[in-house]
Scaffold this motif. Structure first.
Motif, mmCIF file in Angstrom:
data_model
loop_
_atom_site.group_PDB
_atom_site.id
_atom_site.type_symbol
_atom_site.label_atom_id
_atom_site.label_comp_id
_atom_site.label_asym_id
_atom_site.label_seq_id
_atom_site.Cartn_x
_atom_site.Cartn_y
_atom_site.Cartn_z
ATOM 1 N N SER A 209 0.865 -1.180 0.000
ATOM 2 C CA SER A 209 0.000 0.000 0.000
ATOM 3 C C SER A 209 0.900 1.227 0.000
ATOM 4 O O SER A 209 2.022 1.206 0.514
ATOM 5 C CB SER A 209 -0.925 0.008 1.224
ATOM 6 O OG SER A 209 -0.170 0.033 2.427
ATOM 7 N N PHE A 210 0.408 2.295 -0.595
ATOM 8 C CA PHE A 210 1.181 3.519 -0.736
ATOM 9 C C PHE A 210 0.481 4.668 -0.022
ATOM 10 O O PHE A 210 -0.734 4.644 0.162
ATOM 11 C CB PHE A 210 1.366 3.870 -2.214
ATOM 12 C CG PHE A 210 2.204 2.892 -2.981
ATOM 13 C CD1 PHE A 210 1.664 1.683 -3.414
ATOM 14 C CD2 PHE A 210 3.520 3.167 -3.276
ATOM 15 C CE1 PHE A 210 2.430 0.775 -4.123
ATOM 16 C CE2 PHE A 210 4.294 2.267 -3.985
ATOM 17 C CZ PHE A 210 3.751 1.065 -4.406
ATOM 18 N N THR A 211 1.261 5.658 0.346
ATOM 19 C CA THR A 211 0.703 6.875 0.941
ATOM 20 C C THR A 211 1.269 8.085 0.215
ATOM 21 O O THR A 211 2.421 8.071 -0.237
ATOM 22 C CB THR A 211 1.037 6.952 2.449
ATOM 23 O OG1 THR A 211 0.410 8.097 3.001
ATOM 24 C CG2 THR A 211 2.544 7.049 2.674
ATOM 25 N N GLU A 212 0.460 9.105 0.077
ATOM 26 C CA GLU A 212 0.902 10.326 -0.601
ATOM 27 C C GLU A 212 1.677 11.192 0.384
ATOM 28 O O GLU A 212 1.215 11.468 1.492
ATOM 29 C CB GLU A 212 -0.304 11.079 -1.156
ATOM 30 C CG GLU A 212 0.066 12.267 -2.024
ATOM 31 C CD GLU A 212 -1.135 12.889 -2.714
ATOM 32 O OE1 GLU A 212 -1.015 14.025 -3.192
ATOM 33 O OE2 GLU A 212 -2.192 12.235 -2.760
ATOM 34 N N ILE A 213 2.870 11.625 0.001
ATOM 35 C CA ILE A 213 3.690 12.421 0.913
ATOM 36 C C ILE A 213 3.638 13.915 0.598
ATOM 37 O O ILE A 213 3.354 14.721 1.463
ATOM 38 C CB ILE A 213 5.157 11.914 0.921
ATOM 39 C CG1 ILE A 213 5.675 11.705 -0.504
ATOM 40 C CG2 ILE A 213 5.264 10.605 1.684
ATOM 41 C CD1 ILE A 213 7.122 11.247 -0.563
ATOM 42 N N ASP A 214 3.887 14.296 -0.634
ATOM 43 C CA ASP A 214 3.798 15.713 -1.000
ATOM 44 C C ASP A 214 3.742 15.836 -2.512
ATOM 45 O O ASP A 214 4.327 15.035 -3.236
ATOM 46 C CB ASP A 214 5.003 16.508 -0.458
ATOM 47 C CG ASP A 214 6.330 15.939 -0.911
ATOM 48 O OD1 ASP A 214 6.589 15.904 -2.124
ATOM 49 O OD2 ASP A 214 7.113 15.505 -0.032
ATOM 50 N N SER A 215 3.045 16.828 -2.957
ATOM 51 C CA SER A 215 2.943 17.131 -4.390
ATOM 52 C C SER A 215 2.579 15.913 -5.236
ATOM 53 O O SER A 215 3.045 15.771 -6.362
ATOM 54 C CB SER A 215 4.268 17.733 -4.901
ATOM 55 O OG SER A 215 4.621 18.867 -4.158
ATOM 56 N N GLY A 216 1.759 15.040 -4.663
ATOM 57 C CA GLY A 216 1.305 13.878 -5.409
ATOM 58 C C GLY A 216 2.284 12.720 -5.450
ATOM 59 O O GLY A 216 2.031 11.724 -6.113
ATOM 60 N N ASN A 217 3.420 12.852 -4.761
ATOM 61 C CA ASN A 217 4.382 11.740 -4.722
ATOM 62 C C ASN A 217 3.893 10.633 -3.800
ATOM 63 O O ASN A 217 3.216 10.893 -2.807
ATOM 64 C CB ASN A 217 5.758 12.239 -4.242
ATOM 65 C CG ASN A 217 6.365 13.221 -5.219
ATOM 66 O OD1 ASN A 217 6.255 13.056 -6.434
ATOM 67 N ND2 ASN A 217 7.010 14.252 -4.699
ATOM 68 N N LEU A 218 4.272 9.410 -4.139
ATOM 69 C CA LEU A 218 3.842 8.248 -3.361
ATOM 70 C C LEU A 218 5.045 7.552 -2.727
ATOM 71 O O LEU A 218 6.135 7.526 -3.292
ATOM 72 C CB LEU A 218 3.098 7.250 -4.247
ATOM 73 C CG LEU A 218 1.799 7.731 -4.901
ATOM 74 C CD1 LEU A 218 1.228 6.635 -5.785
ATOM 75 C CD2 LEU A 218 0.783 8.159 -3.856
ATOM 76 N N ARG A 219 4.812 6.984 -1.561
ATOM 77 C CA ARG A 219 5.836 6.212 -0.866
ATOM 78 C C ARG A 219 5.172 4.964 -0.292
ATOM 79 O O ARG A 219 4.022 4.991 0.130
ATOM 80 C CB ARG A 219 6.431 7.051 0.267
ATOM 81 C CG ARG A 219 7.508 6.332 1.075
ATOM 82 C CD ARG A 219 8.028 7.238 2.177
ATOM 83 N NE ARG A 219 6.980 7.591 3.118
ATOM 84 C CZ ARG A 219 7.093 8.547 4.053
ATOM 85 N NH1 ARG A 219 8.197 9.267 4.124
ATOM 86 N NH2 ARG A 219 6.094 8.788 4.880
ATOM 87 N N ILE A 220 5.928 3.855 -0.271
ATOM 88 C CA ILE A 220 5.366 2.613 0.270
ATOM 89 C C ILE A 220 5.057 2.795 1.748
ATOM 90 O O ILE A 220 5.920 3.198 2.531
ATOM 91 C CB ILE A 220 6.334 1.441 0.069
ATOM 92 C CG1 ILE A 220 6.267 0.966 -1.374
ATOM 93 C CG2 ILE A 220 5.992 0.285 0.998
ATOM 94 C CD1 ILE A 220 7.027 -0.315 -1.656
ATOM 95 N N ASP A 221 3.819 2.503 2.115
ATOM 96 C CA ASP A 221 3.386 2.603 3.509
ATOM 97 C C ASP A 221 3.445 1.227 4.183
ATOM 98 O O ASP A 221 3.751 1.115 5.360
ATOM 99 C CB ASP A 221 1.954 3.158 3.563
ATOM 100 C CG ASP A 221 1.407 3.236 4.978
ATOM 101 O OD1 ASP A 221 2.018 3.941 5.806
ATOM 102 O OD2 ASP A 221 0.394 2.580 5.249
ATOM 103 N N ARG A 222 3.134 0.205 3.431
ATOM 104 C CA ARG A 222 3.179 -1.161 3.946
ATOM 105 C C ARG A 222 3.681 -2.063 2.828
ATOM 106 O O ARG A 222 3.117 -2.081 1.739
ATOM 107 C CB ARG A 222 1.789 -1.618 4.400
ATOM 108 C CG ARG A 222 1.790 -2.970 5.112
ATOM 109 C CD ARG A 222 0.381 -3.414 5.439
ATOM 110 N NE ARG A 222 -0.264 -2.546 6.395
ATOM 111 C CZ ARG A 222 -0.147 -2.681 7.718
ATOM 112 N NH1 ARG A 222 0.594 -3.646 8.211
ATOM 113 N NH2 ARG A 222 -0.767 -1.858 8.532
ATOM 114 N N ARG A 223 4.761 -2.796 3.103
ATOM 115 C CA ARG A 223 5.374 -3.606 2.058
ATOM 116 C C ARG A 223 4.481 -4.789 1.671
ATOM 117 O O ARG A 223 3.672 -5.253 2.470
ATOM 118 C CB ARG A 223 6.743 -4.107 2.514
ATOM 119 C CG ARG A 223 6.701 -5.027 3.716
ATOM 120 C CD ARG A 223 8.116 -5.424 4.140
ATOM 121 N NE ARG A 223 8.112 -6.306 5.294
ATOM 122 C CZ ARG A 223 8.049 -5.899 6.555
ATOM 123 N NH1 ARG A 223 7.976 -4.607 6.814
ATOM 124 N NH2 ARG A 223 8.072 -6.770 7.544
#
Length: 240
Positions: free
Chosen positions: A77-91
Motif C-alpha cells: 500500500s502507498f501513501t501520498e507524501i507531497d505534491s502527489g508523490n507516493l511512498r510505500i506505507d506497507r510492504r
C-alpha cells in the motif's frame, strides 16, 4: 427416371436440413457453454478492477490428503507524501495459507495459519534447486513486549527421490497454548508453477512495477488496508 430424380432431390434436401440442424445445435451448444463459463466464473473476459470495497481473488491452491496450501500476492500500500508523490506505507508479500484436512476433500478454513514471505524469502524459494532446502523463521511480535509468544517456522525440503518437495509450517502459540503443524507434499510441476508465479509477482509486491510504468500510478484504494485490519492474525504476520 422422374421418380429417381425426386428421390435424389428429397435425400439432398434432407441432408441439407440435417446439416443445418446440426450446425444450429453446435452453435447453440457453444453459446450455452460460453454462457455457462461466463456465469460460473464471475468476471471472465473482463479486466476491470473490483468494485469499491471488494477484492480480487486469484490464489494458487494445492489440495492434498492432510492439508491444503493456498498462495497469493498481497500488494504493497502507498501513501501520498507531497505534491502527489507516493511512498510505500506497507510492504507487500506472498501470503501462504495452510488449512488442515477434516475429511476427504474437506478443509477447515477456521483453523488456517498464515505465513508471509518477504521479497528476500521469495528470492530464496525461486533460487532453490531440486536438492536444495530452505527454512524461514518468523516472530509476528518481534521487537515488542510480546516477542517470542508466537513462533512460526516454514520448511521446504526435497523428496528423497527428487519428485518434489515437502512444504511444512509449524506454529507455536504460547498464548493460546496451541502447536499447529501442516505438511503439504508438492510435485515438481506444482513447485515449478509456484516459482514461475513468484518470479512474476516479485516486482509487484516490491512496488517496482509502478516505477517502470506497468502499474496504476494512483494510490491504492483503502480497501487493502481495511481488509488487513479486519484480520488481526494477518496484521501480525504482515509486521513480522
Amino acid at each position: 427416371m422422374m421418380k429417381q430424380a425426386r428421390t435424389l432431390l428429397s435425400r439432398s434436401l434432407c441432408d441439407q436440413s440435417k446439416s443445418l440442424f446440426q450446425e444450429r445445435v453446435k452453435a447453440s451448444t457453444l453459446r450455452g457453454f460460453a454462457s455457462w463459463s461466463s456465469s460460473s466464473t464471475p468476471g471472465r473476459g473482463s479486466y476491470d478492477a473490483p468494485k469499491p470495497g471488494g477484492r480480487l481473488f486469484a490464489p494458487y491452491s494445492i489440495f492434498k490428503g492432510k492439508a491444503a496450501l493456498s498462495v497469493e500476492p498481497v500488494l504493497p500500500s502507498f501513501t501520498e507524501i507531497d505534491s502527489g508523490n507516493l511512498r510505500i506505507d506497507r510492504r507487500g508479500s506472498l501470503m501462504m495459507t495452510f488449512m488442515p484436512a477434516i475429511g476427504e476433500r474437506k478443509y477447515d478454513w477456521e483453523k488456517k495459519q498464515k505465513f508471509a514471505l518477504s521479497p528476500t524469502e521469495v528470492g530464496s524459494l525461486i533460487s532453490m534447486g531440486s536438492k536444495d532446502s530452505s527454512e524461514f523463521f518468523h516472530d509476528p511480535s518481534m521487537k515488542s513486549s510480546n516477542a517470542g509468544q508466537v513462533r512460526k517456522s516454514l520448511s521446504i525440503k526435497p523428496h528423497a527421490d527428487g519428485s518434489g518437495y515437502f512444504i511444512s509450517l509449524s506454529v507455536n502459540n504460547s498464548i493460546l497454548k496451541t502447536n499447529d503443524y501442516f505438511v503439504v507434499p508438492v510435485t515438481k510441476a506444482e513447485f515449478a508453477v509456484m516459482k514461475t508465479a513468484f518470479s512474476f509477482a516479485l516486482p509487484h509486491i516490491m512496488g517496482w512495477n509502478r516505477l517502470t510504468g506497468q502499474g496504476n500510478t494512483e494510490a491504492p484504494p483503502p480497501m487493502n488496508v481495511t481488509h488487513l485490519k479486519t484480520d488481526p492474525q494477518l496484521e501480525l504476520e504482515w509486521d513480522k
